[in-house]
Design a protein around this motif. Sequence first.
Motif, short mmCIF file in Angstrom:
data_model
loop_
_atom_site.label_atom_id
_atom_site.label_comp_id
_atom_site.label_asym_id
_atom_site.label_seq_id
_atom_site.Cartn_x
_atom_site.Cartn_y
_atom_site.Cartn_z
N MET A 128 -39.51 -16.88 9.15
CA MET A 128 -40.82 -17.18 10.26
C MET A 128 -41.80 -16.84 10.07
N THR A 129 -43.04 -17.36 10.47
CA THR A 129 -44.11 -16.28 10.76
C THR A 129 -44.81 -15.15 11.63
N LYS A 130 -45.31 -13.87 10.95
CA LYS A 130 -45.23 -13.23 12.16
C LYS A 130 -47.27 -13.68 12.32
N TYR A 131 -47.69 -13.76 13.41
CA TYR A 131 -48.84 -13.85 14.22
C TYR A 131 -50.35 -12.73 14.24
N LEU A 132 -51.22 -12.96 14.63
CA LEU A 132 -51.56 -11.82 15.26
C LEU A 132 -52.88 -12.58 16.04
N ILE A 133 -52.37 -12.37 17.66
CA ILE A 133 -53.35 -12.85 18.60
C ILE A 133 -54.09 -11.19 19.07
N SER A 134 -55.51 -11.64 19.58
CA SER A 134 -56.27 -11.23 19.28
C SER A 134 -57.73 -11.26 20.05
N ASP A 192 -38.92 -12.23 26.24
CA ASP A 192 -37.22 -13.43 26.40
C ASP A 192 -37.30 -13.90 25.66
N ALA A 193 -38.37 -14.94 24.97
CA ALA A 193 -38.50 -16.22 24.49
C ALA A 193 -38.02 -15.45 22.57
N GLY A 194 -37.55 -13.80 22.71
CA GLY A 194 -37.16 -13.55 20.96
C GLY A 194 -38.57 -13.67 20.10
N VAL A 195 -39.87 -13.60 20.58
CA VAL A 195 -40.91 -14.02 19.58
C VAL A 195 -42.11 -12.46 19.07
N GLU A 198 -43.78 -13.39 16.47
CA GLU A 198 -43.16 -14.77 15.40
C GLU A 198 -42.50 -15.19 15.15
N LEU A 199 -43.26 -16.33 14.67
CA LEU A 199 -43.40 -17.76 15.10
C LEU A 199 -42.75 -18.67 14.42
N PRO A 200 -42.14 -19.62 14.73
CA PRO A 200 -41.80 -20.88 13.46
C PRO A 200 -42.82 -21.37 13.43
N SER A 201 -44.24 -21.69 13.77
CA SER A 201 -45.68 -22.50 13.29
C SER A 201 -46.99 -21.95 14.32
N ARG A 202 -47.97 -22.90 13.13
CA ARG A 202 -48.65 -22.64 13.97
C ARG A 202 -48.98 -22.70 15.22
N ARG A 244 -57.89 -14.02 30.72
CA ARG A 244 -59.46 -14.96 31.59
C ARG A 244 -60.17 -14.75 29.43
N CYS A 245 -59.62 -14.79 28.93
CA CYS A 245 -60.70 -14.67 26.93
C CYS A 245 -60.05 -15.27 26.63
N ALA A 246 -61.17 -16.23 25.62
CA ALA A 246 -60.67 -16.97 24.47
C ALA A 246 -59.80 -15.66 23.68
N GLN A 247 -58.87 -16.00 22.51
CA GLN A 247 -58.00 -15.16 21.63
C GLN A 247 -58.28 -16.09 20.30
N GLU A 248 -58.48 -14.93 19.23
CA GLU A 248 -58.28 -15.02 18.68
C GLU A 248 -56.59 -15.05 17.43
N VAL A 249 -56.55 -16.36 17.00
CA VAL A 249 -55.50 -16.56 16.03
C VAL A 249 -55.51 -15.59 14.59
N ARG A 250 -54.17 -15.44 13.88
CA ARG A 250 -54.55 -15.15 12.64
C ARG A 250 -52.95 -15.08 12.26
N GLU A 251 -52.71 -15.24 10.80
CA GLU A 251 -51.09 -15.49 10.03
C GLU A 251 -51.30 -14.19 9.84
N PHE A 252 -50.03 -13.63 9.18
CA PHE A 252 -50.31 -12.82 8.39
C PHE A 252 -49.88 -13.03 6.98
N GLY A 253 -49.72 -12.83 5.60
CA GLY A 253 -49.64 -13.40 4.44
C GLY A 253 -48.20 -12.93 4.45
N TYR A 254 -47.43 -14.11 4.01
CA TYR A 254 -45.94 -13.64 3.49
C TYR A 254 -45.92 -12.63 2.47
N ASP A 255 -44.53 -10.83 2.39
CA ASP A 255 -45.28 -10.42 1.35
C ASP A 255 -43.54 -10.54 1.10
N PRO A 256 -43.31 -11.37 -0.59
CA PRO A 256 -41.82 -11.91 -0.74
C PRO A 256 -41.03 -9.70 -1.42
N ALA A 257 -41.98 -9.12 -1.08
CA ALA A 257 -40.76 -7.66 -1.67
C ALA A 257 -40.76 -7.33 -0.41
#
Length: 113
Positions: A1-7, A36-39, A80-84, A99-112
Amino acid sequence: MTKYLISFPSDAMVVPDGELPAVSDASHAVVQEAKDAGVWVFGGGIDASVPPVMVDGDGTVTEGTYPQTTQLEGGYAVLELPSREAALEWAAKLAVACRCAQEVREFGYDPAS
């Protein structure tokens, strides 16, 4: 799964007098739902009363931040979510709560890691 920054930046959140407790309760409810959803990975707000510093490779510390970054404050959540699409759904929940818009950014995958 991918991690997303919501800010969002602090200036984006405009809450009428007396409504901050309701906004706080709503945002805490979304955080609890994510836990509760484990994300939920982590989240919080930047303490604007503590000034940022820059640290060079030699350990030199200087006050301030990058010139192009005049402000870095506000609220953050890392999920940490399964999809964009899932990230966008959580961002919408946070947008309603805060009560305000949120910016969504995806963290890059680091295989190391």
